[in-house]
Design a protein around this motif. Structure first.
Motif, PDB file in Angstrom:
ATOM      1  N   ALA A  72       2.750  10.400  -8.548  1.00 33.21           N
ATOM      2  CA  ALA A  72       3.523   9.001  -8.235  1.00 33.21           C
ATOM      3  C   ALA A  72       2.316   8.313  -8.634  1.00 33.21           C
ATOM      4  CB  ALA A  72       3.917   9.379  -7.389  1.00 33.21           C
ATOM      5  N   LEU A  73       1.189   8.558  -7.656  1.00 35.09           N
ATOM      6  CA  LEU A  73       0.479   7.199  -8.431  1.00 35.09           C
ATOM      7  C   LEU A  73      -0.233   7.260  -9.179  1.00 35.09           C
ATOM      8  CD1 LEU A  73      -1.697   8.166  -4.630  1.00 35.09           C
ATOM      9  CD2 LEU A  73       0.050   6.534  -4.777  1.00 35.09           C
ATOM     10  N   ALA A  74      -0.480   8.226 -10.105  1.00 34.43           N
ATOM     11  CA  ALA A  74      -1.242   7.997 -11.923  1.00 34.43           C
ATOM     12  C   ALA A  74      -0.025   7.316 -12.787  1.00 34.43           C
ATOM     13  CB  ALA A  74      -0.919   9.257 -11.813  1.00 34.43           C
ATOM     14  N   VAL A  75       1.656   7.848 -11.995  1.00 34.71           N
ATOM     15  CA  VAL A  75       2.472   6.585 -12.961  1.00 34.71           C
ATOM     16  C   VAL A  75       2.179   5.524 -12.857  1.00 34.71           C
ATOM     17  CG1 VAL A  75       4.931   6.965 -13.330  1.00 34.71           C
ATOM     18  CG2 VAL A  75       3.992   9.342 -13.328  1.00 34.71           C
ATOM     19  N   VAL A  92      -3.778   6.988  -2.192  1.00 29.25           N
ATOM     20  CA  VAL A  92      -3.515   5.492  -2.036  1.00 29.25           C
ATOM     21  C   VAL A  92      -3.326   4.741  -2.813  1.00 29.25           C
ATOM     22  CG1 VAL A  92      -3.989   3.690  -0.537  1.00 29.25           C
ATOM     23  CG2 VAL A  92      -3.673   6.043   0.609  1.00 29.25           C
ATOM     24  N   LEU A  93      -2.089   4.267  -3.175  1.00 25.76           N
ATOM     25  CA  LEU A  93      -2.523   2.848  -3.601  1.00 25.76           C
ATOM     26  C   LEU A  93      -2.355   1.004  -3.285  1.00 25.76           C
ATOM     27  CD1 LEU A  93      -2.700   2.675  -7.626  1.00 25.76           C
ATOM     28  CD2 LEU A  93      -0.366   2.805  -7.465  1.00 25.76           C
ATOM     29  N   SER A  94      -2.598   0.365  -3.383  1.00 31.08           N
ATOM     30  CA  SER A  94      -2.729  -0.815  -3.500  1.00 31.08           C
ATOM     31  C   SER A  94      -2.763  -1.743  -4.456  1.00 31.08           C
ATOM     32  CB  SER A  94      -3.838  -1.258  -2.528  1.00 31.08           C
ATOM     33  OG  SER A  94      -4.405  -0.374  -0.737  1.00 31.08           O
ATOM     34  N   ALA A  95      -1.593  -3.102  -3.781  1.00 29.88           N
ATOM     35  CA  ALA A  95      -1.137  -3.999  -5.204  1.00 29.88           C
ATOM     36  C   ALA A  95      -0.952  -4.958  -4.372  1.00 29.88           C
ATOM     37  CB  ALA A  95      -0.001  -2.785  -6.050  1.00 29.88           C
ATOM     38  N   GLY A  96      -1.091  -5.751  -5.617  1.00 31.37           N
ATOM     39  CA  GLY A  96      -0.402  -6.880  -5.888  1.00 31.37           C
ATOM     40  C   GLY A  96       0.448  -7.112  -6.375  1.00 31.37           C
ATOM     41  N   LEU A  97       2.271  -7.523  -6.005  1.00 32.99           N
ATOM     42  CA  LEU A  97       2.817  -7.914  -7.268  1.00 32.99           C
ATOM     43  C   LEU A  97       3.621  -9.047  -7.458  1.00 32.99           C
ATOM     44  CD1 LEU A  97       4.758  -4.028  -5.762  1.00 32.99           C
ATOM     45  CD2 LEU A  97       3.129  -4.902  -8.170  1.00 32.99           C
ATOM     46  N   ARG A  98       3.713  -9.426  -8.817  1.00 33.75           N
ATOM     47  CA  ARG A  98       4.186 -11.024  -8.751  1.00 33.75           C
ATOM     48  C   ARG A  98       5.338 -10.728  -8.973  1.00 33.75           C
ATOM     49  NH1 ARG A  98       3.951 -16.565  -8.447  1.00 33.75           N
ATOM     50  NH2 ARG A  98       4.306 -17.384 -10.260  1.00 33.75           N
ATOM     51  N   LEU A  99       6.528 -11.357  -8.269  1.00 34.65           N
ATOM     52  CA  LEU A  99       8.205 -11.559  -9.093  1.00 34.65           C
ATOM     53  C   LEU A  99       8.204 -11.620 -10.138  1.00 34.65           C
ATOM     54  CD1 LEU A  99       9.130 -10.897  -4.819  1.00 34.65           C
ATOM     55  CD2 LEU A  99       8.687  -9.357  -6.194  1.00 34.65           C
ATOM     56  N   GLU A 119       0.683  -1.053   0.487  1.00 37.04           N
ATOM     57  CA  GLU A 119       0.080  -0.076  -0.443  1.00 37.04           C
ATOM     58  C   GLU A 119       0.716   1.227   0.034  1.00 37.04           C
ATOM     59  OE1 GLU A 119      -3.691   0.725   2.199  1.00 37.04           O
ATOM     60  OE2 GLU A 119      -2.458   1.602   3.681  1.00 37.04           O
ATOM     61  N   LEU A 120       0.644   1.483  -0.793  1.00 37.58           N
ATOM     62  CA  LEU A 120       1.509   3.084  -1.374  1.00 37.58           C
ATOM     63  C   LEU A 120       0.970   4.710  -1.514  1.00 37.58           C
ATOM     64  CD1 LEU A 120       4.448   3.834  -1.664  1.00 37.58           C
ATOM     65  CD2 LEU A 120       3.543   4.287  -4.477  1.00 37.58           C
ATOM     66  N   LEU A 123      -4.420  -3.864  -8.484  1.00 37.45           N
ATOM     67  CA  LEU A 123      -4.495  -2.408  -8.672  1.00 37.45           C
ATOM     68  C   LEU A 123      -5.315  -1.795  -7.667  1.00 37.45           C
ATOM     69  CD1 LEU A 123      -1.845  -0.621  -8.357  1.00 37.45           C
ATOM     70  CD2 LEU A 123      -3.041  -0.136 -11.175  1.00 37.45           C
ATOM     71  N   ARG A 124      -5.766  -1.886  -6.919  1.00 39.60           N
ATOM     72  CA  ARG A 124      -6.547  -0.304  -6.477  1.00 39.60           C
ATOM     73  C   ARG A 124      -6.175   0.983  -5.739  1.00 39.60           C
ATOM     74  NH1 ARG A 124      -8.850  -3.538  -1.969  1.00 39.60           N
ATOM     75  NH2 ARG A 124      -7.901  -1.514  -0.242  1.00 39.60           N
ATOM     76  N   SER A 125      -7.016   1.829  -6.297  1.00 41.62           N
ATOM     77  CA  SER A 125      -6.648   3.196  -5.966  1.00 41.62           C
ATOM     78  C   SER A 125      -7.733   3.750  -5.272  1.00 41.62           C
ATOM     79  CB  SER A 125      -6.544   3.619  -7.605  1.00 41.62           C
ATOM     80  OG  SER A 125      -7.548   4.949  -7.885  1.00 41.62           O
ATOM     81  N   SER A 126      -7.045   5.094  -4.205  1.00 43.40           N
ATOM     82  CA  SER A 126      -7.615   5.652  -3.164  1.00 43.40           C
ATOM     83  C   SER A 126      -7.535   6.536  -3.412  1.00 43.40           C
ATOM     84  CB  SER A 126      -8.704   4.786  -2.464  1.00 43.40           C
ATOM     85  OG  SER A 126      -7.696   4.848  -1.553  1.00 43.40           O
ATOM     86  N   PRO A 127      -8.049   7.745  -2.735  1.00 43.34           N
ATOM     87  CA  PRO A 127      -8.162   9.364  -2.809  1.00 43.34           C
ATOM     88  C   PRO A 127      -5.689   9.257  -1.605  1.00 43.34           C
ATOM     89  CG  PRO A 127      -9.918   9.586  -2.532  1.00 43.34           C
ATOM     90  CD  PRO A 127      -9.697   7.909  -2.498  1.00 43.34           C
TER      91      PRO A 127
END
Length: 197
Positions: free
Chosen positions: A73-76, A118-125, A66-67, A112-116
């Motif tokens: 930055a979130l949009a990029v 904050v960006l929540s992401a599931g990342l596969r290495l 969660e960022l 990926l889920r975004s809210s104002p």
């Protein structure tokens, strides 16, 4: 399910203080075989820029993050199919040489889920980056099938540390509490030097 698959599926929620530093870059998919530091450029988000990354969960094959960062930055990052992820973790492996473990990954965005703000992401290495000993560059190795061995070892140590039961004091003598023994405390009678023991 074999041992490699079980290890890859071990998912741990790291403690809040586990992450010492981070940086994130948008990336193309698939990952390059090599990336120079100048080509890497400035990160889209990092702790140095005042952004906050929370590791929601981690396994040797993926990260839940969660960022909290500025919208630019979130949009990029939200528009990218993959991220380059640099993490510095507080070391918890007993045999480790230093206090920090630095890891660099190419990770495909799985969810990926975004809210104002904050960006929540599931990342596969998909690839793990290693510093090139001869050049200012990062070489990538494939970790998509069996996961990252460095991250897996760190997660194993973290899981063991959190699952280990607290030691229970027994009735015997514990040397770290020797001077707290009633017979050695200030209230105990003083025995003369010439008395037999």
């Amino acid at each position: 399910m074999d041992a490699q698959e079980r290890r890859a599926e071990l998912r741990v929620r790291p403690p809040g203080d586990a992450l010492a530093a981070f940086a994130l870059w948008p990336a193309a998919d698939p990952a390059p075989a090599r990336l120079s530091v100048p080509a890497l450029g400035r990160p889209a988000a990092s702790r140095r820029d005042g952004c906050r990354l929370t590791l929601l969960d981690a396994s040797s094959i993926g990260l839940g993050v969660e960022l909290a960062a500025p919208e630019s930055a979130l949009a990029v990052l939200a528009a990218a199919p993959a991220w380059l992820v640099y993490l510095t973790l507080r070391e918890c492996r007993p045999e480790a040489e230093g206090e920090l473990l630095s890891l660099f990954y190419h990770a495909a965005v799985a969810r990926l889920r975004s809210s104002p703000g904050v960006l929540s992401a599931g990342l596969r290495l998909t690839r793990q980056g290693r510093g090139c000993p001869f050049d200012k560059a990062i070489d990538f190795v494939n970790v998509s099938r069996f996961g990252s061995p460095d991250l897996a070892a760190w997660l194993d140590a973290l899981a063991r540390a959190t699952a280990r039961p607290a030691p229970v004091a027994g009735p015997g003598l514990h040397l770290d509490r020797l001077l707290e023994e009633p017979a050695l405390s200030a209230d105990a009678p003083i025995v003369p030097k010439d008395a037999s023991l």
